[in-house]
Design a protein around this motif. Structure first.
Motif, PDB file in Angstrom:
ATOM      1  N   ALA A 357      52.631  38.863  38.388  1.00  8.81           N
ATOM      2  CA  ALA A 357      51.912  39.546  37.299  1.00  8.81           C
ATOM      3  C   ALA A 357      50.472  38.792  37.076  1.00  8.81           C
ATOM      4  O   ALA A 357      49.350  39.626  37.418  1.00  8.81           O
ATOM      5  CB  ALA A 357      52.533  39.164  35.778  1.00  8.81           C
ATOM      6  N   LEU A 358      50.273  37.536  37.265  1.00 14.48           N
ATOM      7  CA  LEU A 358      49.046  36.862  37.188  1.00 14.48           C
ATOM      8  C   LEU A 358      48.262  37.218  38.534  1.00 14.48           C
ATOM      9  O   LEU A 358      46.967  37.519  38.310  1.00 14.48           O
ATOM     10  CB  LEU A 358      49.585  35.199  37.301  1.00 14.48           C
ATOM     11  CG  LEU A 358      48.240  34.431  36.869  1.00 14.48           C
ATOM     12  CD1 LEU A 358      47.843  34.713  35.248  1.00 14.48           C
ATOM     13  CD2 LEU A 358      48.628  32.945  36.700  1.00 14.48           C
ATOM     14  N   ALA A 359      48.824  37.155  39.548  1.00 12.82           N
ATOM     15  CA  ALA A 359      48.171  37.523  40.736  1.00 12.82           C
ATOM     16  C   ALA A 359      47.483  38.945  40.463  1.00 12.82           C
ATOM     17  O   ALA A 359      46.539  39.159  40.941  1.00 12.82           O
ATOM     18  CB  ALA A 359      49.070  37.628  42.037  1.00 12.82           C
ATOM     19  N   THR A 360      48.283  40.004  40.127  1.00 12.37           N
ATOM     20  CA  THR A 360      47.500  41.331  39.757  1.00 12.37           C
ATOM     21  C   THR A 360      46.631  41.101  38.811  1.00 12.37           C
ATOM     22  O   THR A 360      45.619  41.952  38.891  1.00 12.37           O
ATOM     23  CB  THR A 360      48.807  42.042  39.144  1.00 12.37           C
ATOM     24  OG1 THR A 360      50.102  41.856  40.158  1.00 12.37           O
ATOM     25  CG2 THR A 360      48.247  43.440  38.973  1.00 12.37           C
ATOM     26  N   ALA A 361      46.601  40.296  37.843  1.00 11.04           N
ATOM     27  CA  ALA A 361      45.362  40.171  36.787  1.00 11.04           C
ATOM     28  C   ALA A 361      44.155  39.695  37.607  1.00 11.04           C
ATOM     29  O   ALA A 361      43.046  39.936  37.330  1.00 11.04           O
ATOM     30  CB  ALA A 361      45.971  39.079  35.631  1.00 11.04           C
ATOM     31  N   PHE A 362      44.393  38.700  38.523  1.00  9.41           N
ATOM     32  CA  PHE A 362      43.302  38.163  39.298  1.00  9.41           C
ATOM     33  C   PHE A 362      42.762  39.065  40.293  1.00  9.41           C
ATOM     34  O   PHE A 362      41.571  39.223  40.449  1.00  9.41           O
ATOM     35  CB  PHE A 362      43.448  36.939  40.022  1.00  9.41           C
ATOM     36  CG  PHE A 362      43.630  35.630  39.083  1.00  9.41           C
ATOM     37  CD1 PHE A 362      42.295  35.295  38.670  1.00  9.41           C
ATOM     38  CD2 PHE A 362      44.750  34.959  38.753  1.00  9.41           C
ATOM     39  CE1 PHE A 362      42.336  34.296  37.586  1.00  9.41           C
ATOM     40  CE2 PHE A 362      44.554  33.937  37.711  1.00  9.41           C
ATOM     41  CZ  PHE A 362      43.520  33.753  37.194  1.00  9.41           C
ATOM     42  N   GLU A 363      43.514  39.979  40.713  1.00  8.56           N
ATOM     43  CA  GLU A 363      42.986  41.241  41.417  1.00  8.56           C
ATOM     44  C   GLU A 363      42.044  42.081  40.718  1.00  8.56           C
ATOM     45  O   GLU A 363      41.049  42.384  41.285  1.00  8.56           O
ATOM     46  CB  GLU A 363      44.409  42.104  41.990  1.00  8.56           C
ATOM     47  CG  GLU A 363      44.168  42.462  43.403  1.00  8.56           C
ATOM     48  CD  GLU A 363      45.410  43.200  43.728  1.00  8.56           C
ATOM     49  OE1 GLU A 363      46.688  42.486  43.631  1.00  8.56           O
ATOM     50  OE2 GLU A 363      45.427  44.287  44.124  1.00  8.56           O
ATOM     51  N   TRP A 364      42.683  42.258  39.424  1.00  7.42           N
ATOM     52  CA  TRP A 364      41.960  43.038  38.383  1.00  7.42           C
ATOM     53  C   TRP A 364      40.375  42.295  38.111  1.00  7.42           C
ATOM     54  O   TRP A 364      39.513  43.019  38.377  1.00  7.42           O
ATOM     55  CB  TRP A 364      42.723  43.080  37.078  1.00  7.42           C
ATOM     56  CG  TRP A 364      42.094  43.996  36.105  1.00  7.42           C
ATOM     57  CD1 TRP A 364      42.812  45.227  35.873  1.00  7.42           C
ATOM     58  CD2 TRP A 364      41.129  44.117  35.376  1.00  7.42           C
ATOM     59  NE1 TRP A 364      42.166  46.151  35.122  1.00  7.42           N
ATOM     60  CE2 TRP A 364      41.130  45.654  34.695  1.00  7.42           C
ATOM     61  CE3 TRP A 364      39.903  43.359  35.228  1.00  7.42           C
ATOM     62  CZ2 TRP A 364      40.083  45.966  33.745  1.00  7.42           C
ATOM     63  CZ3 TRP A 364      38.982  43.548  34.292  1.00  7.42           C
ATOM     64  CH2 TRP A 364      38.878  44.912  33.737  1.00  7.42           C
ATOM     65  N   VAL A 365      40.444  41.055  38.036  1.00  3.83           N
ATOM     66  CA  VAL A 365      39.210  40.273  37.959  1.00  3.83           C
ATOM     67  C   VAL A 365      38.288  40.636  39.089  1.00  3.83           C
ATOM     68  O   VAL A 365      37.135  40.644  38.814  1.00  3.83           O
ATOM     69  CB  VAL A 365      39.631  38.641  37.663  1.00  3.83           C
ATOM     70  CG1 VAL A 365      38.277  38.009  37.776  1.00  3.83           C
ATOM     71  CG2 VAL A 365      40.137  38.620  36.222  1.00  3.83           C
ATOM     72  N   SER A 366      38.891  40.380  40.383  1.00  7.49           N
ATOM     73  CA  SER A 366      38.049  40.494  41.723  1.00  7.49           C
ATOM     74  C   SER A 366      37.366  41.815  41.639  1.00  7.49           C
ATOM     75  O   SER A 366      36.410  42.043  41.933  1.00  7.49           O
ATOM     76  CB  SER A 366      39.038  40.254  42.903  1.00  7.49           C
ATOM     77  OG  SER A 366      39.379  39.044  42.795  1.00  7.49           O
ATOM     78  N   GLN A 367      38.282  42.980  41.045  1.00  8.43           N
ATOM     79  CA  GLN A 367      37.796  44.240  41.394  1.00  8.43           C
ATOM     80  C   GLN A 367      36.543  44.387  40.499  1.00  8.43           C
ATOM     81  O   GLN A 367      35.400  44.947  40.796  1.00  8.43           O
ATOM     82  CB  GLN A 367      38.775  45.407  40.671  1.00  8.43           C
ATOM     83  CG  GLN A 367      39.517  45.534  41.858  1.00  8.43           C
ATOM     84  CD  GLN A 367      39.269  47.170  42.659  1.00  8.43           C
ATOM     85  OE1 GLN A 367      37.904  47.365  42.527  1.00  8.43           O
ATOM     86  NE2 GLN A 367      40.216  47.348  43.497  1.00  8.43           N
ATOM     87  N   ALA A 368      36.678  43.694  39.039  1.00 12.11           N
ATOM     88  CA  ALA A 368      35.578  43.743  38.168  1.00 12.11           C
ATOM     89  C   ALA A 368      34.445  43.358  38.361  1.00 12.11           C
ATOM     90  O   ALA A 368      33.492  43.591  38.419  1.00 12.11           O
ATOM     91  CB  ALA A 368      36.077  43.513  36.732  1.00 12.11           C
ATOM     92  N   ASN A 369      34.578  41.913  39.298  1.00  9.02           N
ATOM     93  CA  ASN A 369      33.464  41.047  39.666  1.00  9.02           C
ATOM     94  C   ASN A 369      32.709  41.894  40.947  1.00  9.02           C
ATOM     95  O   ASN A 369      31.160  41.720  40.813  1.00  9.02           O
ATOM     96  CB  ASN A 369      33.931  39.893  40.225  1.00  9.02           C
ATOM     97  CG  ASN A 369      34.364  38.819  39.214  1.00  9.02           C
ATOM     98  OD1 ASN A 369      34.222  39.173  37.905  1.00  9.02           O
ATOM     99  ND2 ASN A 369      35.052  37.846  39.328  1.00  9.02           N
ATOM    100  N   ARG A 370      33.358  42.624  41.504  1.00 10.43           N
ATOM    101  CA  ARG A 370      32.580  43.614  42.479  1.00 10.43           C
ATOM    102  C   ARG A 370      31.887  44.541  42.088  1.00 10.43           C
ATOM    103  O   ARG A 370      30.924  45.315  42.687  1.00 10.43           O
ATOM    104  CB  ARG A 370      33.769  44.239  43.615  1.00 10.43           C
ATOM    105  CG  ARG A 370      34.208  43.114  44.585  1.00 10.43           C
ATOM    106  CD  ARG A 370      34.964  43.844  45.912  1.00 10.43           C
ATOM    107  NE  ARG A 370      35.958  44.431  45.484  1.00 10.43           N
ATOM    108  CZ  ARG A 370      37.253  43.537  45.663  1.00 10.43           C
ATOM    109  NH1 ARG A 370      37.190  42.518  45.907  1.00 10.43           N
ATOM    110  NH2 ARG A 370      38.465  44.220  45.261  1.00 10.43           N
ATOM    111  N   SER A 371      32.092  45.082  40.929  1.00  6.02           N
ATOM    112  CA  SER A 371      31.400  46.205  40.180  1.00  6.02           C
ATOM    113  C   SER A 371      30.092  45.819  39.621  1.00  6.02           C
ATOM    114  O   SER A 371      29.670  44.802  39.041  1.00  6.02           O
ATOM    115  CB  SER A 371      32.290  46.816  38.904  1.00  6.02           C
ATOM    116  OG  SER A 371      31.323  47.527  38.341  1.00  6.02           O
ATOM    117  N   SER A 372      29.212  46.804  39.920  1.00  3.85           N
ATOM    118  CA  SER A 372      27.583  46.414  39.452  1.00  3.85           C
ATOM    119  C   SER A 372      27.380  46.729  37.913  1.00  3.85           C
ATOM    120  O   SER A 372      26.438  46.364  37.562  1.00  3.85           O
ATOM    121  CB  SER A 372      26.693  47.178  40.532  1.00  3.85           C
ATOM    122  OG  SER A 372      26.936  48.296  40.366  1.00  3.85           O
TER     123      SER A 372
END
Ligand code: ZN
Length: 450
Positions: A357-372
């Motif tokens: 679950a945590l890995a999924t949350a970090f995937e979410w964070v990475s996606q958000a970080n890629r957004s301008s």
């Protein structure tokens, strides 16, 4: 509703959670014996089952979460020794310390925290039933459970009866019909400063019967989840299961769920830190967020090392989410969020897989970080909320106190003069005051150690 599965020690299988009463769940988790401050290992079941309970509530169940406090036990008599106030005062003090220490984890309290000393009546009633049914026998003021008369014995721990040792040592050995029998009631001994009247004379309960009686009193029989550390599988839970089924003709619990042990790695800890394995010391040193992050980073069933390196990793994970949080807005969620949210809760539904679950949350964070653009953080907040980490998304108002600012300035001077040893010493001093120095491009920055 999602199908939720959990590993059941009794059957050795990952099984679906099928509530005894639809929509409701009863959880009983064995808590501490209060003879000293609890260490990080004792905190693991508290964290694992508090978070599991959060998840079950999130999934729409009404739950009743019970964690007992064993305040009558040989260990408490031994630890109290000749202390003023005796075993009762020690148990009261250590109960208060346990509540204060676990409060700092910020997980709320269980619905009920029964103390064995308040349930002596129901404990005696259950022992009487076992004697009546021929499963237990009184002798010289003690009462013992007859293990070999109970054919299902071994169903929880799957051990060969002939290889078992109740761990009661020589105590009562000459009174037992069989060395495998275990104590339900122990006659009062002169060195023990608490006792209660019973049909077998003054004495006090054995450890295992306390839990059988309190769990039944608060949750009834066949409640849904009985939890605890894997060190309790034998003899504690084996004996709880045997006592209740032998006395009532119905099982105590439907699923038996056990968390793996915490291996306290003394060699991998900084020596100057004192007894960092005590929960309150660990909380002083690292703060609650990295500790919670540390616990959810491992699967609850696996043993996990507790050392400096893992705590640093957990602190880094906390910082990663805090940094991403600065770019989030509180409302709505982007379209790419929904499948990640689903995957997150599916992971928890599948034998409470918090690392996945945590890995999924970090995937979410990475996606958000890629957004301008700024990103709506509602889903991430919901996900982190189930892990009790939603506070990582709160904006921090950090004011650095003057002494820390002064130290930072002295460290900058030391660095400018090339005195690296002094700069390192000051860095450590700042750490001990709860501040991490980060030498960024804009000069040194003080960040609170989370
Ligand atoms: Zn117990």
């Amino acid at each position: 509703m999602r199908t939720i599965t959990l590993h059941d020690t009794r059957t050795g299988q990952v099984r679906p959670l099928e509530p005894h009463d639809p929509g409701q769940l009863g959880l009983y988790v064995c808590g501490p014996t209060v003879y000293g401050r609890i260490h990080v290992g004792n905190a693991r079941p508290f964290v694992v089952f508090s978070l599991l309970n959060r998840f079950l509530v999130h999934e729409g169940y009404r739950t009743r979460f019970v964690t007992n406090i064993t305040d009558v036990n040989d260990k408490i008599y031994a630890a109290a020794g000749q202390r003023p106030g005796g075993s009762q005062r020690l148990a009261q003090e250590m109960t208060a310390a346990y509540v204060a220490d676990t409060d700092r984890l910020g997980l709320g309290r269980p619905d009920d925290e029964p103390r064995a000393s308040e349930y002596i009546g129901v404990i005696i009633e259950l022992i009487e039933r076992l004697v009546e049914r021929g499963h237990a026998y009184p002798v010289s003021g003690d009462v013992y459970f007859q293990v070999r008369e109970y054919p299902q014995y071994g169903e929880i721990s799957h051990r060969d009866v002939n290889q078992m040792d109740q761990g009661e040592g020589v105590e009562g050995a000459e009174l037992k019909r069989d060395p495998l029998d275990f104590a339900l009631w122990k006659a009062h001994k002169p060195a023990e400063d608490t006792w209660w009247d019973s049909p077998w004379g003054p004495g006090r309960p054995g450890w295992h019967i306390e839990c059988s009686a309190m769990a039944e009193a608060l949750l009834g029989l066949e409640f849904d989840i009985h939890g605890g550390g894997s060190d309790l599988v034998f003899p504690h839970h084996e004996n709880e299961a045997a006592q209740t089924f032998a006395g009532r003709g119905r099982p105590l619990a439907r699923l038996w769920v056990h968390n793996g042990m915490v291996r306290l790695q003394e060699a991998k800890m900084a020596k100057s830190e004192g007894n960092i394995f005590l929960l309150h010391e660990a909380l002083d040193r690292w703060g609650r967020d990295p500790l919670i992050m540390y616990f959810v980073s491992g699967h609850y069933r696996q043993p996990v090392d507790f050392d400096e390196e893992r705590m640093e990793q957990a602190a880094a994970s906390v910082r990663r989410i805090r940094e991403a949080a600065r770019r989030l807005t509180p409302d709505s969620s982007p379209a790419w969020s929904a499948p990640l949210r689903e995957a997150f809760f599916d992971a928890l539904a599948n034998d409470f897989n918090t690392p996945r679950a945590l890995a999924t949350a970090f995937e979410w964070v990475s996606q958000a970080n890629r957004s301008s653009e700024p990103v709506g953080g509602r889903d991430l907040r919901e996900m982190l909320g189930v892990l009790a980490l939603e506070n990582l998304l709160e904006a921090e108002q950090v004011t650095v106190p003057a002494p820390a600012r002064e130290l930072a300035a002295r460290r900058a001077d030391a660095r400018a003069a090339g005195d690296w040893a002094q700069a390192d010493r000051i860095r450590e001093e700042l750490r001990s005051q709860g501040w991490e120095v980060r030498d960024g491009p804009g000069g040194p920055e003080l960040l609170p150690l989370t």
